[in-house]
Write an enzyme that holds these catalytic residues in place. Structure first.
Site, PDB file in Angstrom:
ATOM      1  N   ASP A   1     -16.040   5.545  15.164  1.00  0.00           N
ATOM      2  CA  ASP A   1     -14.909   5.429  14.245  1.00  0.00           C
ATOM      3  C   ASP A   1     -14.441   3.971  14.132  1.00  0.00           C
ATOM      4  OD1 ASP A   1     -12.662   5.647  12.695  1.00  0.00           O
ATOM      5  OD2 ASP A   1     -11.849   7.391  13.744  1.00  0.00           O
TER       6      ASP A   1
ATOM      7  N   GLU B   1       0.828  -1.211   0.000  1.00  0.00           N
ATOM      8  CA  GLU B   1       0.000   0.000   0.000  1.00  0.00           C
ATOM      9  C   GLU B   1       0.863   1.262   0.000  1.00  0.00           C
ATOM     10  OE1 GLU B   1      -1.517   1.600   3.550  1.00  0.00           O
ATOM     11  OE2 GLU B   1      -0.970  -0.128   4.775  1.00  0.00           O
TER      12      GLU B   1
ATOM     13  N   LYS C   1      -3.472  -2.125  14.542  1.00  0.00           N
ATOM     14  CA  LYS C   1      -2.611  -1.117  15.185  1.00  0.00           C
ATOM     15  C   LYS C   1      -2.948  -0.961  16.670  1.00  0.00           C
ATOM     16  CE  LYS C   1      -3.053   1.814  11.776  1.00  0.00           C
ATOM     17  NZ  LYS C   1      -3.084   1.204  10.442  1.00  0.00           N
TER      18      LYS C   1
ATOM     19  N   VAL D   1      -5.274   0.261   3.252  1.00  0.00           N
ATOM     20  CA  VAL D   1      -5.469  -1.191   3.137  1.00  0.00           C
ATOM     21  C   VAL D   1      -6.743  -1.481   2.343  1.00  0.00           C
ATOM     22  CG1 VAL D   1      -5.995  -3.300   4.450  1.00  0.00           C
ATOM     23  CG2 VAL D   1      -4.192  -1.754   5.257  1.00  0.00           C
TER      24      VAL D   1
ATOM     25  N   LYS E   1      -4.977  10.655   1.507  1.00  0.00           N
ATOM     26  CA  LYS E   1      -5.268   9.292   1.968  1.00  0.00           C
ATOM     27  C   LYS E   1      -6.576   8.824   1.319  1.00  0.00           C
ATOM     28  CE  LYS E   1      -6.071   6.976   6.394  1.00  0.00           C
ATOM     29  NZ  LYS E   1      -6.208   7.209   7.842  1.00  0.00           N
TER      30      LYS E   1
ATOM     31  N   SER F   1     -12.621   1.530  11.169  1.00  0.00           N
ATOM     32  CA  SER F   1     -11.969   1.623   9.857  1.00  0.00           C
ATOM     33  C   SER F   1     -12.707   0.821   8.785  1.00  0.00           C
ATOM     34  CB  SER F   1     -10.536   1.116   9.963  1.00  0.00           C
ATOM     35  OG  SER F   1      -9.933   1.100   8.698  1.00  0.00           O
TER      36      SER F   1
ATOM     37  N   ASP G   1     -11.234  -0.627   6.641  1.00  0.00           N
ATOM     38  CA  ASP G   1     -10.417  -1.827   6.412  1.00  0.00           C
ATOM     39  C   ASP G   1     -11.197  -3.085   6.774  1.00  0.00           C
ATOM     40  OD1 ASP G   1      -8.399  -0.099   5.760  1.00  0.00           O
ATOM     41  OD2 ASP G   1      -7.053  -0.639   7.404  1.00  0.00           O
TER      42      ASP G   1
HETATM   43  N1  PSU Z   1      -0.087   0.245   8.786  1.00  0.00           N
HETATM   44  C1  PSU Z   1       0.952   0.992   9.201  1.00  0.00           C
HETATM   45  N2  PSU Z   1       0.880   2.345   9.039  1.00  0.00           N
HETATM   46  C2  PSU Z   1      -0.218   2.960   8.448  1.00  0.00           C
HETATM   47  C3  PSU Z   1      -1.316   2.162   8.020  1.00  0.00           C
HETATM   48  C4  PSU Z   1      -1.195   0.817   8.204  1.00  0.00           C
HETATM   49  O1  PSU Z   1       1.958   0.449   9.710  1.00  0.00           O
HETATM   50  O2  PSU Z   1      -0.224   4.176   8.299  1.00  0.00           O
HETATM   51  C5  PSU Z   1      -2.540   2.817   7.361  1.00  0.00           C
HETATM   52  C6  PSU Z   1      -3.191   1.826   6.404  1.00  0.00           C
HETATM   53  O3  PSU Z   1      -3.291   2.455   5.146  1.00  0.00           O
HETATM   54  C7  PSU Z   1      -4.565   1.566   6.981  1.00  0.00           C
HETATM   55  C8  PSU Z   1      -4.851   2.900   7.571  1.00  0.00           C
HETATM   56  O4  PSU Z   1      -5.511   1.172   6.016  1.00  0.00           O
HETATM   57  O5  PSU Z   1      -3.606   3.204   8.220  1.00  0.00           O
HETATM   58  C9  PSU Z   1      -6.049   2.859   8.506  1.00  0.00           C
HETATM   59  O6  PSU Z   1      -6.551   4.153   8.657  1.00  0.00           O
HETATM   60  P1  PSU Z   1      -7.974   4.437   9.347  1.00  0.00           P
HETATM   61  O7  PSU Z   1      -7.787   4.047  10.786  1.00  0.00           O
HETATM   62  O8  PSU Z   1      -8.205   5.920   9.167  1.00  0.00           O
HETATM   63  O9  PSU Z   1      -8.977   3.624   8.637  1.00  0.00           O
HETATM   64 MN    MN Z   2     -11.675   6.082  10.734  1.00  0.00          MN
END
Ligand code: PSU
Ligand code: MN
Length: 308
Positions: A136, A23, A157, A104, A84, A138, A140
């Site tokens: 919130d 990604e 994460k 992702v 993003k 994701s 994903d």
């Molecule tokens: N993994 C990492 N660093 C990142 C991400 C994943 O080590 O920055 C990114 C990926 O692109 C994932 C996104 O899809 O963070 C998730 O963001 P959000 O929580 O806003 O959905």
């Molecule tokens: Mn989000």
């Protein structure tokens, strides 16, 4: 709409050779320059050394790129101009001819549509802490439930509510397996107190599971959780309070939506004097190494035996 495949990806597609999807949000928004570029170069070198075509996905001037040139990769890492982009935004970015770094959710969709079977990242997105108020969660998670591809991660994460993230993965029918572990890894740490139902012990085993997954017509991803190597781990007890401080700061500043994850990662890097960034790079490279092994197995043995 135009898909632009790099020369290597094109060749590997034509010959049925292994490809690994990667990604661009992790480099454009998850890591600072120049560390992101060093990481991206190392990743691509690792792939090439193993005869795997690196397929970094990004949207450039509205074109969907699968595999980037050196110049494009540097632009993604350095320009700060790529927004993003998650799955729901891909079509808008393409129609409006914009530049986008794919998350992702967007990357696995594009990889799947390009015939790529394996993807490696750092950590997936999931249910944020305080989600009962903020809602919130994701995208994903939803994308993982509707994209049949192998996703190699170091878990979700650590900034997330991990018990809720694991429940949510179950609710959405995402198949989750540990790689040489029965513990749920949590990005910076190898454990978080939660357990996995399924442990796998080799890339071959994962590719066999994925093959049956496809034979059965199951639409979810096969999410592999691969813990960060011990020597790079930041134990949960050490990182917990730092994560909480970063979350408190984000609430004070009212940071929400797609800005939240990059803000938290940046703040944690500052608070750990760069240690968390080193760990992030190490765990992501470790996932790339496993992704390489799995994609090689899949291209050797991964023939679908039954069409549904
Ligand atoms: N993994 C990492 N660093 C990142 C991400 C994943 O080590 O920055 C990114 C990926 O692109 C994932 C996104 O899809 O963070 C998730 O963001 P959000 O929580 O806003 O959905
Ligand atoms: Mn989000």
């Amino acid at each position: 709409m135009k898909y632009v495949y790099s020369k290597e990806v094109k060749k590997h597609k034509e010959k049925g050779l292994p490809i690994l999807a990667l990604e661009s949000t992790i480099i454009a928004h998850g890591m600072p320059y120049p560390e992101n570029y060093d990481f991206a170069k190392k990743t691509e070198q690792l792939c090439r050394k193993n005869n795997v075509a690196p397929a970094t996905v990004a949207i450039l001037k509205g074109n969907v790129h699968v595999g980037l040139t050196k110049k494009e990769l540097l632009w993604v890492c350095k320009s700060g101009k790529l927004a993003k982009t998650s799955k729901r935004e891909i079509s808008t970015f393409v129609a409006k001819k914009k530049d986008g770094a794919t998350t992702v959710s967007a990357t696995i969709w594009i990889a799947y549509k390009s015939g790529v079977s394996v993807f490696a990242t750092g950590g997936i997105g999931g249910v944020h802490k305080g989600s009962s108020k903020s809602f919130d969660i994701s995208q994903d998670i939803i994308a993982l439930s509707e994209t049949p591809i192998v996703v190699v991660s170091a878990g979700a994460k650590a900034i997330l509510d991990l018990p809720k993230t694991m429940e949510s993965l179950e609710t959405h029918g995402v198949s989750v397996v540990g790689y040489k572990t029965s513990d749920v890894p949590s990005f910076y740490s190898r454990t978080c107190g939660l357990k996995l139902n399924i442990k796998t012990n080799s890339a071959k085993e994962i590719s066999e599971i994925y093959c049956e997954h496809k034979n059965l017509g199951i639409l979810s991803s096969l999410l592999v959780m691969n813990p960060v190597p011990k020597k790079h781990e930041i134990p949960e007890s050490k990182i917990k309070s730092i994560i909480q401080e970063a979350i408190n700061k984000s609430r004070g500043l009212n940071i929400r939506g797609k800005e939240l994850t990059p803000f938290l990662l940046k703040t944690i890097t500052k608070k750990t004097n760069g240690k968390s960034l080193k760990t992030n790079v190490a765990l992501a490279l470790n996932n790339v190494k496993l992704g390489i092994k799995i994609t090689k197995q899949v291209s050797k043995h991964g023939k679908v035996t039954q069409n549904i």
